[in-house]
Design an enzyme around this catalytic site. Structure first.
Site, PDB file in Angstrom:
ATOM      1  N   ASP A   2      47.212  31.552  45.108  1.00  0.00           N
ATOM      2  CA  ASP A   2      47.638  31.952  43.763  1.00  0.00           C
ATOM      3  C   ASP A   2      48.774  31.088  43.253  1.00  0.00           C
ATOM      4  OD1 ASP A   2      46.281  34.479  44.888  1.00  0.00           O
ATOM      5  OD2 ASP A   2      46.406  34.764  42.709  1.00  0.00           O
ATOM      6  N   ARG A  15      40.229  39.025  37.537  1.00  0.00           N
ATOM      7  CA  ARG A  15      41.317  38.743  38.488  1.00  0.00           C
ATOM      8  C   ARG A  15      40.975  37.433  39.190  1.00  0.00           C
ATOM      9  NH1 ARG A  15      38.076  37.992  41.972  1.00  0.00           N
ATOM     10  NH2 ARG A  15      39.775  37.913  43.470  1.00  0.00           N
ATOM     11  N   GLY A  16      41.838  36.998  40.099  1.00  0.00           N
ATOM     12  CA  GLY A  16      41.667  35.682  40.722  1.00  0.00           C
ATOM     13  C   GLY A  16      42.436  34.679  39.879  1.00  0.00           C
ATOM     14  N   ALA A  17      43.248  33.848  40.548  1.00  0.00           N
ATOM     15  CA  ALA A  17      44.201  33.009  39.810  1.00  0.00           C
ATOM     16  C   ALA A  17      43.555  32.147  38.717  1.00  0.00           C
ATOM     17  CB  ALA A  17      44.999  32.159  40.806  1.00  0.00           C
ATOM     18  N   GLN A  37      38.939  43.364  47.691  1.00  0.00           N
ATOM     19  CA  GLN A  37      38.254  42.257  46.992  1.00  0.00           C
ATOM     20  C   GLN A  37      37.235  41.563  47.893  1.00  0.00           C
ATOM     21  OE1 GLN A  37      41.546  42.830  46.827  1.00  0.00           O
ATOM     22  NE2 GLN A  37      42.465  42.035  44.964  1.00  0.00           N
ATOM     23  N   LYS A  77      46.641  36.263  48.609  1.00  0.00           N
ATOM     24  CA  LYS A  77      46.505  37.716  48.791  1.00  0.00           C
ATOM     25  C   LYS A  77      47.172  38.168  50.093  1.00  0.00           C
ATOM     26  CE  LYS A  77      45.096  40.063  46.515  1.00  0.00           C
ATOM     27  NZ  LYS A  77      45.965  40.741  45.534  1.00  0.00           N
ATOM     28  N   ARG A 102      50.514  39.480  35.249  1.00  0.00           N
ATOM     29  CA  ARG A 102      50.381  39.246  36.698  1.00  0.00           C
ATOM     30  C   ARG A 102      51.356  38.120  37.055  1.00  0.00           C
ATOM     31  NH1 ARG A 102      45.299  40.192  39.442  1.00  0.00           N
ATOM     32  NH2 ARG A 102      46.733  40.413  41.172  1.00  0.00           N
TER      33      ARG A 102
HETATM   34  O1  MRU Z   1      44.807  40.164  43.143  1.00  0.00           O
HETATM   35  P1  MRU Z   1      43.705  39.186  42.930  1.00  0.00           P
HETATM   36  O2  MRU Z   1      42.335  39.756  43.176  1.00  0.00           O
HETATM   37  O3  MRU Z   1      43.800  38.493  41.587  1.00  0.00           O
HETATM   38  O4  MRU Z   1      43.976  38.098  44.045  1.00  0.00           O
HETATM   39  C1  MRU Z   1      43.116  37.005  44.201  1.00  0.00           C
HETATM   40  C2  MRU Z   1      43.476  36.142  45.331  1.00  0.00           C
HETATM   41  O5  MRU Z   1      44.433  36.364  46.029  1.00  0.00           O
HETATM   42  C3  MRU Z   1      42.685  34.910  45.518  1.00  0.00           C
HETATM   43  O6  MRU Z   1      42.587  34.591  46.872  1.00  0.00           O
HETATM   44  C4  MRU Z   1      43.429  33.828  44.756  1.00  0.00           C
HETATM   45  O7  MRU Z   1      43.442  34.103  43.376  1.00  0.00           O
HETATM   46  C5  MRU Z   1      43.051  32.454  44.978  1.00  0.00           C
HETATM   47  S1  MRU Z   1      41.479  32.148  44.527  1.00  0.00           S
HETATM   48  C6  MRU Z   1      40.746  31.539  43.507  1.00  0.00           C
END
Ligand code: MRU
Length: 377
Positions: free
Chosen positions: A242, A52-54, A201, A253, A89
């Site tokens: 994201d 996960r994470g963009a 997270q 988030k 996603r």
């Molecule tokens: O739902 P997730 O865990 O994929 O969300 C991640 C986030 O919201 C991060 O803050 C976002 O991807 C930016 S970070 C590299």
């Protein structure tokens, strides 16, 4: 970054034509890797948040296309992969960006060369992500240095939300890259880590990676940040993104908006750190960003390690109470002090972004040209 004294990335080729990732759904309790063999494996890993994470979602989607090419090198397979991955996603823009990168590389390659071309294109994309995150770290470091200059020997207190560290990217992270560089430079830095309900997270991943790397940090309830800001205990807020619009609105988030409001009210600088692959040049307003809705179970239940050592999932909401689990929110540009990008720090505004990315002043033509199946919703 380091785990147990060993350097890791979040994703890498396993050597037998497959892809290996750290299973983030089991952190912080177990550090295990899993191999992804097929498009279906990779799609499931993104959907179930094994990764996960963009930026990491983008990198995994690119690997997924390479795995899809191992199964079938046809254009139809490329379109199918794009369609299935895009549905996993919907909010992170890096997903559409990565799919476009792969499509551009593959459409001009003869079918016999598509597997090799795909793995080369993924490697390029991953190196680009690492270089961009490192550059974000260097630009953000100047902000931490400035904060330290104003505070003498007292540690610089950075508040962050969710996980925008190396686990969310290929390496380094976005919001946490400046923190890691400050730590390496010997600047005393301490991170307030929002727990980030419902999936935690912050408590699970940000605390894990900062701890593994030896960076001082404290986990706090999501609702404590405003109070800490009122008492002067937060010097900087740095979050990830994201999807960022061409006008500088930041989708991150859920809960980020409330932190930005509190920071604004208390005169605490609030930055979003992001590689340009996060910027959706085709959107002006944050209201047009699709917000992912996830299962209410993530809110009604919570998983942790019990005293016996076993992982347990328990219900925390009464049976029958409905729950709404929207995973992201949008912070309007006016609440964001600046955007930390790989090209430098700019105002969160159309003019600020245009000054750093003059070649984009006509919008995201590349993404607009992509067939509908590959475009972000
Ligand atoms: O739902 P997730 O865990 O994929 O969300 C991640 C986030 O919201 C991060 O803050 C976002 O991807 C930016 S970070 C590299």
């Amino acid at each position: 970054m380091n785990v147990g004294g060993r350097h890791y990335r979040t994703i890498w080729p396993s050597g037998d034509g497959c892809v290996r990732v750290i299973d983030q759904s089991r952190l912080p309790h177990e550090f295990v890797t899993v191999d992804l063999h097929t498009l279906e494996d990779a799609t499931r890993a993104i959907r179930t948040m094994v990764v996960r994470g963009a930026p990491l979602i983008g990198a995994t989607a690119a690997y997924a296309v390479a795995l899809a090419m191992r199964e079938d090198t046809s254009d139809a397979q490329l379109e199918r992969a794009g369609r299935e991955l895009r549905a996993t996603r919907p909010t992170a823009h890096n997903l559409a960006w990565a799919l476009e990168h792969m499509r551009a590389a593959l459409l001009e390659a003869p079918r016999a060369e598509r597997v090799a071309t795909a793995f080369r294109a993924v490697a390029e994309l991953c190196e680009l992500d690492v270089a961009r995150c490192r550059a974000i770290g260097e630009h953000g470091l100047t902000l931490i240095r400035a904060a330290q200059a104003a505070r003498g020997q007292r540690p610089v207190n950075v508040l962050t939300h969710c996980n925008a560290g190396w686990l969310a990217c290929v390496d380094w992270g976005t919001a946490l890259a400046p923190v890691y560089l400050a730590h390496e430079a010997g600047i005393p830095v301490h991170v307030w880590v929002d727990e980030t309900r419902p999936r935690n997270q912050g408590a699970a991943l940000t605390a894990f990676e900062l701890g593994a790397h030896g960076v001082p940090h404290t986990v706090i309830a999501d609702n404590l940040g405003g109070h800490l800001m009122q008492r002067g205990r937060v010097d900087l807020v740095i979050v990830g993104s994201d999807r960022t619009t061409a006008a500088g609105d930041v989708c991150n988030k859920v809960g980020t908006y409330l932190k930005a409001l509190a920071a604004y009210d208390n005169g605490v600088p609030c930055y979003a750190a992001l590689p340009s692959s996060t910027i959706d040049w085709s959107l002006e307003g944050g209201a047009d960003i699709p917000i992912e809705e996830r299962s209410p179970d993530e809110l009604t239940h919570i998983t942790g390690r019990s005293a016996s050592g076993a992982l347990a999932t328990v219900r925390v909401v009464p049976e029958g109470s409905p729950a709404l689990n929207l995973a992201f929110d949008v912070t309007p540009a006016r609440l964001v002090t600046g955007l930390i990008t790989e090209r430098g720090v700019c105002a969160a505004s159309a003019a600020g972004l245009r000054a750093l990315y003059p070649e984009r002043s006509d919008g995201d033509a590349a993404v607009r040209r992509a067939p509908a199946s590959l475009q972000a919703r």
